[in-house]
Design an enzyme around this catalytic site. Structure first.
Site, PDB file in Angstrom:
ATOM      1  N   GLY A  16       0.818  -1.208   0.000  1.00 52.74           N
ATOM      2  CA  GLY A  16       0.000   0.000   0.000  1.00 52.74           C
ATOM      3  C   GLY A  16       0.847   1.252   0.000  1.00 52.74           C
ATOM      4  O   GLY A  16       0.359   2.338  -0.315  1.00 52.74           O
ATOM      5  N   THR A  17       2.111   1.082   0.343  1.00 54.38           N
ATOM      6  CA  THR A  17       2.998   2.248   0.410  1.00 54.38           C
ATOM      7  C   THR A  17       3.158   2.868  -0.963  1.00 54.38           C
ATOM      8  O   THR A  17       3.313   2.154  -1.963  1.00 54.38           O
ATOM      9  CB  THR A  17       4.388   1.827   0.962  1.00 54.38           C
ATOM     10  OG1 THR A  17       4.183   0.998   2.098  1.00 54.38           O
ATOM     11  CG2 THR A  17       5.214   3.048   1.343  1.00 54.38           C
TER      12      THR A  17
ATOM     13  N   GLY B 240       0.002   9.193  -4.416  1.00 53.12           N
ATOM     14  CA  GLY B 240       0.097   8.172  -5.465  1.00 53.12           C
ATOM     15  C   GLY B 240      -1.234   8.018  -6.189  1.00 53.12           C
ATOM     16  O   GLY B 240      -1.271   7.718  -7.388  1.00 53.12           O
ATOM     17  N   THR B 241      -2.327   8.221  -5.459  1.00 53.88           N
ATOM     18  CA  THR B 241      -3.652   8.133  -6.080  1.00 53.88           C
ATOM     19  C   THR B 241      -3.820   9.243  -7.110  1.00 53.88           C
ATOM     20  O   THR B 241      -4.300   9.007  -8.228  1.00 53.88           O
ATOM     21  CB  THR B 241      -4.756   8.275  -5.007  1.00 53.88           C
ATOM     22  OG1 THR B 241      -4.450   7.401  -3.929  1.00 53.88           O
ATOM     23  CG2 THR B 241      -6.127   7.985  -5.571  1.00 53.88           C
TER      24      THR B 241
ATOM     25  N   HIS C  84      -3.348  16.371   2.262  1.00 55.42           N
ATOM     26  CA  HIS C  84      -3.110  15.259   3.192  1.00 55.42           C
ATOM     27  C   HIS C  84      -2.527  15.813   4.486  1.00 55.42           C
ATOM     28  O   HIS C  84      -2.061  16.951   4.519  1.00 55.42           O
ATOM     29  CB  HIS C  84      -2.103  14.246   2.597  1.00 55.42           C
ATOM     30  CG  HIS C  84      -2.666  13.380   1.517  1.00 55.42           C
ATOM     31  ND1 HIS C  84      -2.847  13.829   0.229  1.00 55.42           N
ATOM     32  CD2 HIS C  84      -3.099  12.087   1.527  1.00 55.42           C
ATOM     33  CE1 HIS C  84      -3.365  12.851  -0.503  1.00 55.42           C
ATOM     34  NE2 HIS C  84      -3.532  11.788   0.259  1.00 55.42           N
TER      35      HIS C  84
ATOM     36  N   LYS D 226       2.710  13.599   5.617  1.00 61.02           N
ATOM     37  CA  LYS D 226       2.834  12.764   4.402  1.00 61.02           C
ATOM     38  C   LYS D 226       4.096  13.149   3.631  1.00 61.02           C
ATOM     39  O   LYS D 226       4.327  14.322   3.318  1.00 61.02           O
ATOM     40  CB  LYS D 226       1.593  12.897   3.512  1.00 61.02           C
ATOM     41  CG  LYS D 226       1.686  12.023   2.247  1.00 61.02           C
ATOM     42  CD  LYS D 226       0.344  11.880   1.555  1.00 61.02           C
ATOM     43  CE  LYS D 226       0.470  11.188   0.199  1.00 61.02           C
ATOM     44  NZ  LYS D 226       1.024   9.810   0.286  1.00 61.02           N
TER      45      LYS D 226
HETATM   46  N1  LIG Z   1      -2.629   2.347  -0.698  1.00 60.70           N
HETATM   47  C1  LIG Z   1      -3.442   3.029   0.122  1.00 60.70           C
HETATM   48  O1  LIG Z   1      -4.685   2.879   0.095  1.00 60.70           O
HETATM   49  C2  LIG Z   1      -2.864   3.975   1.103  1.00 60.70           C
HETATM   50  C3  LIG Z   1      -1.536   4.221   1.091  1.00 60.70           C
HETATM   51  N2  LIG Z   1      -0.966   4.981   2.059  1.00 60.70           N
HETATM   52  C4  LIG Z   1       0.479   5.067   2.025  1.00 60.70           C
HETATM   53  O2  LIG Z   1       1.002   4.258   3.091  1.00 60.70           O
HETATM   54  C5  LIG Z   1       2.268   4.748   3.482  1.00 60.70           C
HETATM   55  C6  LIG Z   1       2.312   4.860   4.996  1.00 60.70           C
HETATM   56  O3  LIG Z   1       1.391   5.833   5.440  1.00 60.70           O
HETATM   57  P1  LIG Z   1       1.420   6.393   6.942  1.00 60.70           P
HETATM   58  O4  LIG Z   1       1.197   5.304   7.922  1.00 60.70           O
HETATM   59  O5  LIG Z   1       0.507   7.560   6.957  1.00 60.70           O
HETATM   60  O6  LIG Z   1       2.970   6.873   7.008  1.00 60.70           O
HETATM   61  P2  LIG Z   1       3.908   7.255   8.248  1.00 60.70           P
HETATM   62  O7  LIG Z   1       5.152   7.834   7.656  1.00 60.70           O
HETATM   63  O8  LIG Z   1       3.150   8.062   9.252  1.00 60.70           O
HETATM   64  O9  LIG Z   1       4.265   5.844   8.936  1.00 60.70           O
HETATM   65  C7  LIG Z   1       5.134   4.930   8.308  1.00 60.70           C
HETATM   66  C8  LIG Z   1       5.704   3.965   9.343  1.00 60.70           C
HETATM   67  O10 LIG Z   1       6.588   3.060   8.676  1.00 60.70           O
HETATM   68  C9  LIG Z   1       7.819   3.000   9.395  1.00 60.70           C
HETATM   69  N3  LIG Z   1       8.898   2.664   8.455  1.00 60.70           N
HETATM   70  C10 LIG Z   1       9.722   3.482   7.756  1.00 60.70           C
HETATM   71  N4  LIG Z   1      10.584   2.767   7.009  1.00 60.70           N
HETATM   72  C11 LIG Z   1      10.311   1.463   7.247  1.00 60.70           C
HETATM   73  C12 LIG Z   1      10.844   0.233   6.783  1.00 60.70           C
HETATM   74  N5  LIG Z   1      11.877   0.192   5.938  1.00 60.70           N
HETATM   75  N6  LIG Z   1      10.285  -0.923   7.199  1.00 60.70           N
HETATM   76  C13 LIG Z   1       9.267  -0.905   8.089  1.00 60.70           C
HETATM   77  N7  LIG Z   1       8.732   0.226   8.582  1.00 60.70           N
HETATM   78  C14 LIG Z   1       9.231   1.393   8.162  1.00 60.70           C
HETATM   79  C15 LIG Z   1       7.943   4.395   9.978  1.00 60.70           C
HETATM   80  O11 LIG Z   1       8.870   4.404  11.046  1.00 60.70           O
HETATM   81  P3  LIG Z   1       9.747   5.767  11.355  1.00 60.70           P
HETATM   82  O12 LIG Z   1       8.950   6.937  10.845  1.00 60.70           O
HETATM   83  O13 LIG Z   1       9.891   5.748  12.831  1.00 60.70           O
HETATM   84  O14 LIG Z   1      10.994   5.564  10.610  1.00 60.70           O
HETATM   85  C16 LIG Z   1       6.502   4.649  10.442  1.00 60.70           C
HETATM   86  O15 LIG Z   1       6.234   4.015  11.675  1.00 60.70           O
HETATM   87  C17 LIG Z   1       2.456   6.065   2.712  1.00 60.70           C
HETATM   88  O16 LIG Z   1       3.231   5.816   1.571  1.00 60.70           O
HETATM   89  C18 LIG Z   1       1.032   6.436   2.283  1.00 60.70           C
HETATM   90  O17 LIG Z   1       0.981   7.228   1.126  1.00 60.70           O
HETATM   91  C19 LIG Z   1      -1.710   5.572   3.032  1.00 60.70           C
HETATM   92  C20 LIG Z   1      -3.063   5.418   3.054  1.00 60.70           C
HETATM   93  C21 LIG Z   1      -3.755   4.596   2.087  1.00 60.70           C
HETATM   94  O1  LIG Z   2      -0.672   9.093   2.796  1.00 61.23           O
HETATM   95  C1  LIG Z   2      -1.916   9.000   2.807  1.00 61.23           C
HETATM   96  O2  LIG Z   2      -2.606   9.332   3.793  1.00 61.23           O
HETATM   97  C2  LIG Z   2      -2.574   8.472   1.621  1.00 61.23           C
HETATM   98  N1  LIG Z   2      -1.823   7.984   0.655  1.00 61.23           N
HETATM   99  C3  LIG Z   2      -2.278   7.454  -0.556  1.00 61.23           C
HETATM  100  C4  LIG Z   2      -1.811   8.299  -1.712  1.00 61.23           C
HETATM  101  O3  LIG Z   2      -0.659   8.757  -1.686  1.00 61.23           O
HETATM  102  O4  LIG Z   2      -2.575   8.490  -2.659  1.00 61.23           O
HETATM  103  C5  LIG Z   2      -3.752   7.175  -0.560  1.00 61.23           C
HETATM  104  C6  LIG Z   2      -4.555   8.224   0.138  1.00 61.23           C
HETATM  105  O5  LIG Z   2      -4.483   9.407  -0.589  1.00 61.23           O
HETATM  106  C7  LIG Z   2      -4.045   8.428   1.551  1.00 61.23           C
END
Ligand SMILES: NC(=O)C1=CN([C@@H]2O[C@H](COP(=O)(O)OP(=O)(O)OC[C@H]3O[C@@H](n4cnc5c(N)ncnc54)[C@H](OP(=O)(O)O)[C@@H]3O)[C@@H](O)[C@H]2O)C=CC1
Ligand SMILES: O=C(O)C1=N[C@H](C(=O)O)C[C@H](O)C1
Length: 312
Positions: A136-137, A204-205, A195, A199
């Protein structure tokens, strides 16, 4: 739980964390990226939807190893997870192999909600470990990501958005572009996305939606033209509710005719993260079914998941 723990102890460990009578699936998910908000929401959704969490998962490189309790208030299920920093890959790899021995090769999968900078290296790691994954990242080198997984014939779902209704909208846009290419030629495009200020990357969306809109319009719009809001006041002015400032995704795309007389607008506004978490857990189930069917692995998109009927 230690990575070198014996298979017998792992079995006992799984029994102790999966006693709930509503647990119905023998699928164990390593949710990487906790305690980040999206990974945590996905882990809770997994519990809610009858999946189990592995007792070990990967966290950020600078995070001290720690054990957290994931709790889903809806199902009232909980599961303890030891978080290992991504720098200690050997320990994570040993855990994955132990888990597969204990639970079955096809019953252990991963979810990745980490950081754009980790996308490609984490995907390489999952391929090396033969660990099917839902990515999802967002961000990273997307072409390299998809090509690498397909070349390895590995099982993965990769998508920048896991929300059922947004995926449906993306599918409709792709169809529209296929059916009526250039229908909006000479129209100019604009895109604004807001966002939470933490972020790291451009949405990406938004990039994926732009790719479809570009099939409809001949505007030379690029990803650099996407207007990003990462400021609380600007977000409020854009219509984001105050209680969603720490987790929201508000998107607005417009297509405007050359003379300015006609405008089309498309919006999708999400407060919170539940909608993506639900879709992510459904994607894990979809992938687990593809694994059980056998054959060669490949990259699936969320549109594939939607079309299969797996999105609840
Ligand atoms: N596909 C979808 O539907 C959606 C996608 N996303 C995406 O998901 C991703 C994460 O979002 P969000 O939780 O808000 O982000 P955050 O940056 O708030 O959290 C990410 C977490 O991942 C940890 N992290 C960093 N590097 C690594 C690694 N190599 N391995 C494991 N963990 C790691 C970070 O730790 P630390 O910061 O302590 O290094 C942190 O705890 C983003 O790319 C976002 O765009 C979000 C929502 C929906
Ligand atoms: O980081 C987020 O929060 C989200 N990330 C995804 C993106 O980059 O499109 C999906 C959604 O917008 C939430």
């Amino acid at each position: 739980f230690a990575p070198q723990v014996s298979t017998t102890r792992l079995r006992k460990c799984f029994k102790s964390i999966s006693m709930s009578p509503t647990d119905d699936l023998d699928i164990h998910v390593m949710v990487n990226g906790m305690p980040g908000p999206m990974a945590t929401a996905a882990a809770e959704a997994c519990l809610r939807k009858g999946l189990k969490l592995t007792p070990v998962a990967m966290t950020g490189p600078d995070v001290e190893p720690m054990t957290i309790m994931v709790y889903d208030p809806v199902s009232e299920k909980s599961s303890e997870v030891k978080l290992i920093p991504s720098t200690q890959r050997d320990d994570v790899a040993a855990s994955i192999q132990g888990l597969k021995e204990a639970c079955g090769e096809k019953n252990v999968l991963a979810i990745d909600y980490t950081h754009p900078s980790a996308v490609n290296s984490n995907a390489d790691f999952y391929v090396e470990q033969k660990l099917p994954f839902v990515m999802g990242t967002t961000g990273g080198d997307r072409e390299k990501l998809v090509d690498g997984v397909n070349a390895a014939k590995h099982f993965a779902v990769i998508a920048p958005n896991m929300a059922k209704q947004i995926v449906a909208m993306q599918a409709a846009l792709e169809d529209l572009a296929k059916k009526y290419p250039g229908a909006f030629s000479s129209y100019t495009m604009a895109c604004k996305e807001s966002h939470q200020k933490t972020k790291a990357d451009t949405s990406g969306t938004a990039k994926a939606v732009i790719d479809s809109l570009k099939e409809l319009s001949d505007d030379d719009f690029t990803y650099d033209d996407i207007q990003m809001i990462r400021d609380d006041q600007e977000a409020l002015d854009f219509g984001v509710p105050e209680d969603a400032l720490k987790g929201h995704a508000f998107h607005r795309y417009t297509l405007t005719s050359a003379d300015g007389s006609t405008q089309f607008a498309l919006e999708h506004n999400v407060a919170g993260r539940t909608i993506y978490a639900e879709g992510t857990a459904d994607a894990v189930k979809f992938l687990a079914e593809r694994l059980q069917e056998g054959g060669e692995g490949k990259v699936y998109t969320m549109i594939n998941v939607l079309e299969s009927g797996a999105l609840e």
